[in-house]
Design an enzyme around this catalytic site. Structure first.
Site, PDB file in Angstrom:
ATOM      1  N   ASP A  52       0.832  -1.196   0.000  1.00  0.00           N
ATOM      2  CA  ASP A  52       0.000   0.000   0.000  1.00  0.00           C
ATOM      3  C   ASP A  52       0.874   1.257   0.000  1.00  0.00           C
ATOM      4  O   ASP A  52       1.996   1.238   0.515  1.00  0.00           O
ATOM      5  CB  ASP A  52      -0.905   0.030   1.231  1.00  0.00           C
ATOM      6  CG  ASP A  52      -2.015  -1.004   1.157  1.00  0.00           C
ATOM      7  OD1 ASP A  52      -2.375  -1.417   0.043  1.00  0.00           O
ATOM      8  OD2 ASP A  52      -2.526  -1.392   2.230  1.00  0.00           O
ATOM      9  N   TYR A  80       5.852  -8.505   8.663  1.00  0.00           N
ATOM     10  CA  TYR A  80       5.693  -7.051   8.747  1.00  0.00           C
ATOM     11  C   TYR A  80       5.958  -6.552  10.162  1.00  0.00           C
ATOM     12  O   TYR A  80       5.561  -7.201  11.138  1.00  0.00           O
ATOM     13  CB  TYR A  80       4.263  -6.632   8.389  1.00  0.00           C
ATOM     14  CG  TYR A  80       3.808  -6.981   7.001  1.00  0.00           C
ATOM     15  CD1 TYR A  80       3.915  -6.069   5.957  1.00  0.00           C
ATOM     16  CD2 TYR A  80       3.250  -8.235   6.726  1.00  0.00           C
ATOM     17  CE1 TYR A  80       3.472  -6.376   4.680  1.00  0.00           C
ATOM     18  CE2 TYR A  80       2.804  -8.557   5.450  1.00  0.00           C
ATOM     19  CZ  TYR A  80       2.925  -7.631   4.427  1.00  0.00           C
ATOM     20  OH  TYR A  80       2.496  -7.948   3.165  1.00  0.00           O
ATOM     21  N   ASP A  94      -6.394   2.692   7.952  1.00  0.00           N
ATOM     22  CA  ASP A  94      -5.028   3.190   8.077  1.00  0.00           C
ATOM     23  C   ASP A  94      -5.072   4.714   8.123  1.00  0.00           C
ATOM     24  O   ASP A  94      -6.128   5.308   8.392  1.00  0.00           O
ATOM     25  CB  ASP A  94      -4.126   2.661   6.956  1.00  0.00           C
ATOM     26  CG  ASP A  94      -4.524   3.160   5.570  1.00  0.00           C
ATOM     27  OD1 ASP A  94      -5.454   3.993   5.459  1.00  0.00           O
ATOM     28  OD2 ASP A  94      -3.896   2.723   4.587  1.00  0.00           O
ATOM     29  N   ARG A 186      -4.036  -4.139   7.562  1.00  0.00           N
ATOM     30  CA  ARG A 186      -5.011  -3.118   7.939  1.00  0.00           C
ATOM     31  C   ARG A 186      -6.266  -3.755   8.536  1.00  0.00           C
ATOM     32  O   ARG A 186      -6.817  -3.269   9.532  1.00  0.00           O
ATOM     33  CB  ARG A 186      -5.409  -2.277   6.719  1.00  0.00           C
ATOM     34  CG  ARG A 186      -4.366  -1.254   6.313  1.00  0.00           C
ATOM     35  CD  ARG A 186      -4.873  -0.406   5.164  1.00  0.00           C
ATOM     36  NE  ARG A 186      -4.928  -1.149   3.919  1.00  0.00           N
ATOM     37  CZ  ARG A 186      -5.793  -0.902   2.932  1.00  0.00           C
ATOM     38  NH1 ARG A 186      -6.711   0.043   3.074  1.00  0.00           N
ATOM     39  NH2 ARG A 186      -5.754  -1.594   1.813  1.00  0.00           N
TER      40      ARG A 186
END
Length: 232
Positions: A52, A80, A94, A186
């Site tokens: 993203d 992540y 987000d 997210r």
């Protein structure tokens, strides 16, 4: 490295900066490679897994004959570094959208947080965010959402392998998450907030690993005027 080497196949590990789309990063690199090595117009290049715009970190770019490796790399597990904020939500899950639905978190303890995180380990049902690149009847979900249209996202199975290195400094929580292909961090942030009963959204996301490829071996030199790349 020569033009022949690139067309025979090569993998670059890029450290994508904040607010760049994966498409923009690949296009920037394609332009510089074609200019530097006088490559043909139809030179093949593509990335193995979208990040993203609001995320940073490892973006794997395959070129030449190695574009055939993209499906294999995309299927690999991901890792992540994640930071979320609890007690508030956003429509995009987000920082793209403003905060809404603020709630009191004074009763949330570290024990509550660790128990909530533990519930997401293993195979889970996850609904992707409406602000995502998933196609619905040929259109991107985020385009429909930004146009104000009602978007219905279907849940899917995904797997969270681990959540570790948890650090709590309320309202912020950070952790490392290992997950399968197709996981939306997210959505994970949002779902953790729902489990805690106070809401949450993703404030920072950095991809650190795809399969055996690591962020430590990546470079962001493709943004510079010179042309130097770390090679995996």
């Amino acid at each position: 490295m020569t033009a022949e080497d690139l067309q025979s196949g090569h993998i670059f590990l890029l450290d994508k900066p904040l607010d760049w789309t994966s498409f923009q990063a690949v296009n920037k690199m394609k332009y510089k490679l074609k200019r530097e090595f006088d490559l043909p117009k139809k030179f093949k290049i593509g990335h193995a897994g979208t990040l993203d715009p609001r995320a940073t970190g490892l973006l794997i770019v395959c070129c030449g004959k190695f574009t055939k490796k993209i499906p294999e790399i995309q299927d690999a597990p991901k890792e992540y570094w994640t930071e979320i904020k609890i007690g508030v939500q956003t429509e995009s899950y987000d920082t793209e959208k403003p905060e809404i639905l603020h709630k009191d978190i004074s009763n949330i303890t570290e024990e509550h947080i660790h128990k909530a995180l533990a519930k997401f380990i293993g195979e889970i049902d996850q609904t992707p965010p409406v602000f995502s690149a998933i196609k619905i009847e040929g259109k991107r979900a985020y385009d429909l959402a930004r146009a104000g249209e009602e978007v219905e996202m279907k849940s899917r199975k995904t797997t969270i392998f681990y959540i570790n290195e948890v650090k709590i400094d309320l309202p912020m929580i950070s952790f490392i998450v290992g997950c399968s292909k197709g996981t939306y961090i997210r959505s994970l942030a949002h779902d953790i907030g729902q489990e805690l009963g106070v809401g949450a959204y993703l404030t920072q996301l950095r991809r650190t690993k795809i399969g055996e490829y690591k962020i430590e071996d990546a470079t962001s030199d493709f943004l510079e005027n010179d042309f130097r790349f770390n090679q995996p």
